[in-house]
Design an enzyme around this catalytic site. Structure first.
Site, PDB file in Angstrom:
ATOM      1  N   ASN A 250       0.819  -1.213   0.000  1.00  0.00           N
ATOM      2  CA  ASN A 250       0.000   0.000   0.000  1.00  0.00           C
ATOM      3  C   ASN A 250       0.852   1.262   0.000  1.00  0.00           C
ATOM      4  O   ASN A 250       0.387   2.321  -0.430  1.00  0.00           O
ATOM      5  CB  ASN A 250      -0.926   0.007   1.219  1.00  0.00           C
ATOM      6  CG  ASN A 250      -2.240  -0.707   0.941  1.00  0.00           C
ATOM      7  OD1 ASN A 250      -2.971  -0.360   0.027  1.00  0.00           O
ATOM      8  ND2 ASN A 250      -2.524  -1.724   1.732  1.00  0.00           N
ATOM      9  N   ASN A 275      -7.207 -10.066   3.646  1.00  0.00           N
ATOM     10  CA  ASN A 275      -8.218  -9.127   3.152  1.00  0.00           C
ATOM     11  C   ASN A 275      -9.542  -9.829   2.840  1.00  0.00           C
ATOM     12  O   ASN A 275      -9.669 -11.053   2.949  1.00  0.00           O
ATOM     13  CB  ASN A 275      -7.693  -8.367   1.931  1.00  0.00           C
ATOM     14  CG  ASN A 275      -7.355  -9.290   0.768  1.00  0.00           C
ATOM     15  OD1 ASN A 275      -8.020 -10.302   0.539  1.00  0.00           O
ATOM     16  ND2 ASN A 275      -6.320  -8.952   0.015  1.00  0.00           N
ATOM     17  N   ILE A 276     -10.529  -9.046   2.415  1.00  0.00           N
ATOM     18  CA  ILE A 276     -11.882  -9.568   2.218  1.00  0.00           C
ATOM     19  C   ILE A 276     -11.950 -10.608   1.110  1.00  0.00           C
ATOM     20  O   ILE A 276     -12.793 -11.513   1.156  1.00  0.00           O
ATOM     21  CB  ILE A 276     -12.876  -8.426   1.928  1.00  0.00           C
ATOM     22  CG1 ILE A 276     -12.484  -7.666   0.651  1.00  0.00           C
ATOM     23  CG2 ILE A 276     -12.988  -7.483   3.109  1.00  0.00           C
ATOM     24  CD1 ILE A 276     -13.536  -6.659   0.191  1.00  0.00           C
ATOM     25  N   CYS A 338      -6.750  -0.849   9.764  1.00  0.00           N
ATOM     26  CA  CYS A 338      -6.417  -1.764   8.670  1.00  0.00           C
ATOM     27  C   CYS A 338      -6.200  -0.878   7.452  1.00  0.00           C
ATOM     28  O   CYS A 338      -5.365   0.026   7.507  1.00  0.00           O
ATOM     29  CB  CYS A 338      -7.509  -2.812   8.472  1.00  0.00           C
ATOM     30  SG  CYS A 338      -9.188  -2.156   8.374  1.00  0.00           S
ATOM     31  N   SER A 339      -6.922  -1.103   6.378  1.00  0.00           N
ATOM     32  CA  SER A 339      -6.808  -0.209   5.223  1.00  0.00           C
ATOM     33  C   SER A 339      -7.759   0.980   5.376  1.00  0.00           C
ATOM     34  O   SER A 339      -7.331   2.117   5.506  1.00  0.00           O
ATOM     35  CB  SER A 339      -7.103  -0.971   3.929  1.00  0.00           C
ATOM     36  OG  SER A 339      -6.122  -1.967   3.698  1.00  0.00           O
ATOM     37  N   ASP A 343     -13.524  -2.925   8.349  1.00  0.00           N
ATOM     38  CA  ASP A 343     -13.679  -4.383   8.314  1.00  0.00           C
ATOM     39  C   ASP A 343     -12.872  -5.050   9.427  1.00  0.00           C
ATOM     40  O   ASP A 343     -13.404  -5.382  10.480  1.00  0.00           O
ATOM     41  CB  ASP A 343     -13.263  -4.926   6.946  1.00  0.00           C
ATOM     42  CG  ASP A 343     -14.224  -4.512   5.837  1.00  0.00           C
ATOM     43  OD1 ASP A 343     -15.438  -4.476   6.100  1.00  0.00           O
ATOM     44  OD2 ASP A 343     -13.759  -4.227   4.722  1.00  0.00           O
TER      45      ASP A 343
END
Length: 660
Positions: A250, A275-276, A338-339, A343
């Site tokens: 990132n 991640n998702i 997180c990002s 989430d």
């Protein structure tokens, strides 16, 4: 209704996927909100209802000699296989369900037509059951270190945050706005949980826009303000819940994580939650294992291990445990991100809060926790759970994983939680059902624009009204597990992660016990309460009989004294001292003796009076032992178990007095 091509199809068969039972023959109905299958069998007429919003995938399989199979997989892990006689009818049902399961407008969802027959006031009261302002007061806020900020009034700083947020008192509006500009989606650090005893806190945000070398003075001041709000610690933890490799990637996109050289007195920690997209694929692999027909134990365990699902659950738990220990054992404050901070951040903040605070382990407290860390802080319910037609790559079982983490904890600490497994599965069901308005939209702002509280009903009031169904029979408010933080074992081997059969196979009746452990324990608890009430009733009756016997002794002594000193004659027409009057019909017993005064007449009771004053406790029950009998017995009525004295003459004690 315009999307329904064929509203009714007859001679449809419902296949039992687990057992070898013959498929049930019935009629399939399509309504604006449900798919309904009604069996033809006149003795049962069993109905199977499926909400359109629960449908995950629809698969039209190859036509066979018996008809055209249609496989419906649901988001609550129910699987329904139908065989429709005509291929054309099957195609019409398939096309109709594809459209009905993917509405394009919120107004098409079930919650906008659901009407539980409550008036306007009851609906409004239902939304007031969970009040976050009261929750922050319970935490001891505001205080000397934290204040309520209106910097996000009208969502002018961050449109995915709530309007009311707690921030350090030393953080000015200038610092907050400057920090928000340096954070992804402008999600600046804000308070999630506060320990008023140690002043340690859990704050949450999104990743900084640091890239490889960028820095922001206001963001650095914001973290410094969080540290100063905890005078008991000279540093704060910054927990990045992503794998380090992902966070470094990132950075190339101008985002990343905090540079310890720029932020004073911080300790950085990576956790490593995927991640998702990884989570979505992992769940899919596990569900494929669950769909296997009669797999061997080795095949099932290999498939479960290969899915990686339990490893992901452990990673979330590890993050929550780390944060909880930092707060409870080190007295340090923690910033989690997180990002984008909606989430993985929601998962670990809520797990940590659950470990730290016993209030969140109660029925009401768990509702408050979800409202605070998931709903108010802008978890993207619409995108993650596919309420409306959208990008399938945005769908991921984020809150499902949190709910499973809670279940894993209930297995490890069975006496610590006021609620049972059924409570968790019902919440998971309603995340996808869209029957209530709590889990709609992606933010508080969107819900207010849609006027959710004015147009729909709250799930929390529904669960609270039926809270007796969700109580854990092992929960005790005075138990050591319900006091303070939950301390997990440090050795990994001491914590066992289990496959949650009650969630992922709960609709496969052949794989479930005939009665759950919770229902069995509730039946035993009800039986114990009934016996305690019977014991209390017997003790009260015994005390009453003893009082009557004592009064009878006094009456006898008063009767004997006048006969000795007053010289009363015992003529044939003296009814008070005639033996046959005492041994005859109780109804002929005189209400008052000539030898007594008015004040003693109330002490003479007939057998009928004594019998009617207490319930008959000698009724024998023909119930057989077993769970089914236990579960149907009620302390307020029904048959009673025979007591130890059931074989004795219930009037023996009264007779002692009557003979006196």
């Amino acid at each position: 209704m315009e999307h329904i091509r064929t509203p009714k199809v007859e001679n449809v068969r419902l296949v039992d996927r687990v057992s070898c039972k013959k498929a049930a023959l019935g009629t399939l109905y399509l309504t604006a909100t449900h798919v309904i299958f009604v069996e033809n069998a006149p003795d049962t007429r069993k109905e199977t209802w499926i909400l359109h919003s629960q449908i995950s995938t629809i698969e039209k399989q190859a036509t066979t000699a018996t008809g055209c199979p249609l496989l419906i997989r649901c988001k609550n892990f129910q699987i329904v296989q139908l065989v429709i006689p005509q291929e054309r009818d099957c195609h019409d049902v398939y096309i109709s369900l594809i459209r009905l399961a993917r509405p394009v407008k919120y107004e098409e969802l079930y919650c906008f037509s659901f009407n539980p027959k409550l008036d306007k006031e009851e609906r409004e009261q239902g939304w007031l059951l969970v009040d976050l302002s009261e929750e922050y007061k319970r935490m001891g806020l505001p205080d000397n270190y934290w204040q309520l900020s209106d910097v996000n009034r009208d969502y002018r700083v961050c449109d995915s945050y709530p309007t009311e947020l707690y921030v350090p008192r030393s953080a000015t509006a200038h610092i907050i706005v400057g920090s928000s500009k340096f954070r992804s989606r402008r999600r600046f650090p804000a308070l999630s949980y506060y320990c008023k005893d140690s002043h340690a806190s859990i704050c949450r945000s999104s990743q900084p826009l640091s890239g490889f070398s960028a820095r922001c003075l206001e963001d650095e001041q914001m973290l410094q303000a969080i540290r100063k709000a905890n005078p008991g610690s000279d540093f704060i933890y910054v927990v990045d819940t992503r794998p380090k490799l992902n966070a470094m990637a990132n950075r190339a996109a101008g985002k990343g994580y905090e540079n310890e050289d720029n932020y004073s007195n911080i300790k950085f920690q990576f956790i490593g939650i995927e991640n998702i997209h990884v989570m979505r694929n992992s769940l899919q692999k596990m569900l494929e294992v669950c769909e296997l027909k009669s797999p061997s134990m080795s095949d099932f365990l290999w498939g479960l291990e290969n899915s990686g699902w339990l490893r992901h659950i452990k990673a979330i738990m590890d993050a929550g445990i780390f944060i909880a220990k930092a707060v409870s054992e080190e007295g340090a404050s923690v910033l989690v991100h997180c990002s984008d901070g909606w989430d993985r951040t929601a998962q670990v903040c809520s797990v940590a809060s659950l470990l730290l605070d016993p209030y969140y382990r109660t029925l009401k407290g768990f509702m408050v926790l979800i409202e605070k860390d998931w709903i108010s802080f802008g978890h993207k319910f619409n995108h993650r759970y596919g309420n409306l037609d959208g990008d399938p790559k945005e769908i991921s079982p984020v809150i499902d994983q949190f709910i499973e983490c809670v279940w894993q904890l209930t297995e490890q600490f069975p006496c610590a939680f006021e609620f049972n497994e059924r409570f968790l599965t019902h919440i998971q069901h309603h995340v996808y059902s869209c029957q209530f308005g709590n889990f709609l939209c992606n933010s508080q702002k969107e819900r207010r624009e849609l006027k959710i509280q004015e147009r729909t009903y709250s799930l929390w009031s529904n669960l609270w009204k039926n809270r007796a169904d969700y109580l854990n029979p092992l929960f005790r408010a005075d138990h050591s597990q319900t006091q303070g933080s939950l301390h997990l074992p440090t050795a990994p081997c001491n914590f066992t992660y289990k496959f949650w059969n009650g969630m992922y196979n709960r609709f496969e009746k052949g794989l479930q016990p005939r009665q759950s452990v919770t229902d069995y324990l509730m039946a035993v608890k009800e039986e114990s309460q009934q016996l305690e009430e019977e014991l209390e009733s017997l003790e009260e009756r015994l005390e009453k009989i003893q009082k009557v016997h004592l009064h009878g002794t006094k009456v006898k002594s008063k009767q004997s004294e006048p006969s000795k000193h007053s010289g009363f004659s015992t003529s044939d027409h003296s009814t008070a001292n005639t033996p046959q009057d005492y041994s005859g019909n109780s109804k002929s017993f005189p209400s008052r003796s000539p030898s007594q005064g008015d004040e003693d007449s109330a002490l003479i009771l007939t057998q009928d009076n004594l019998k009617s004053s207490d319930p008959d406790l000698s009724v024998n029950s023909d119930q057989e032992s077993g769970v089914e009998d236990l579960s149907c017995r009620s302390p307020s009525g029904g048959e009673h178990a025979p007591s130890e004295d059931s074989g004795k003459d219930r009037d023996s004690d009264e007779a002692v007095f009557l003979t006196a």
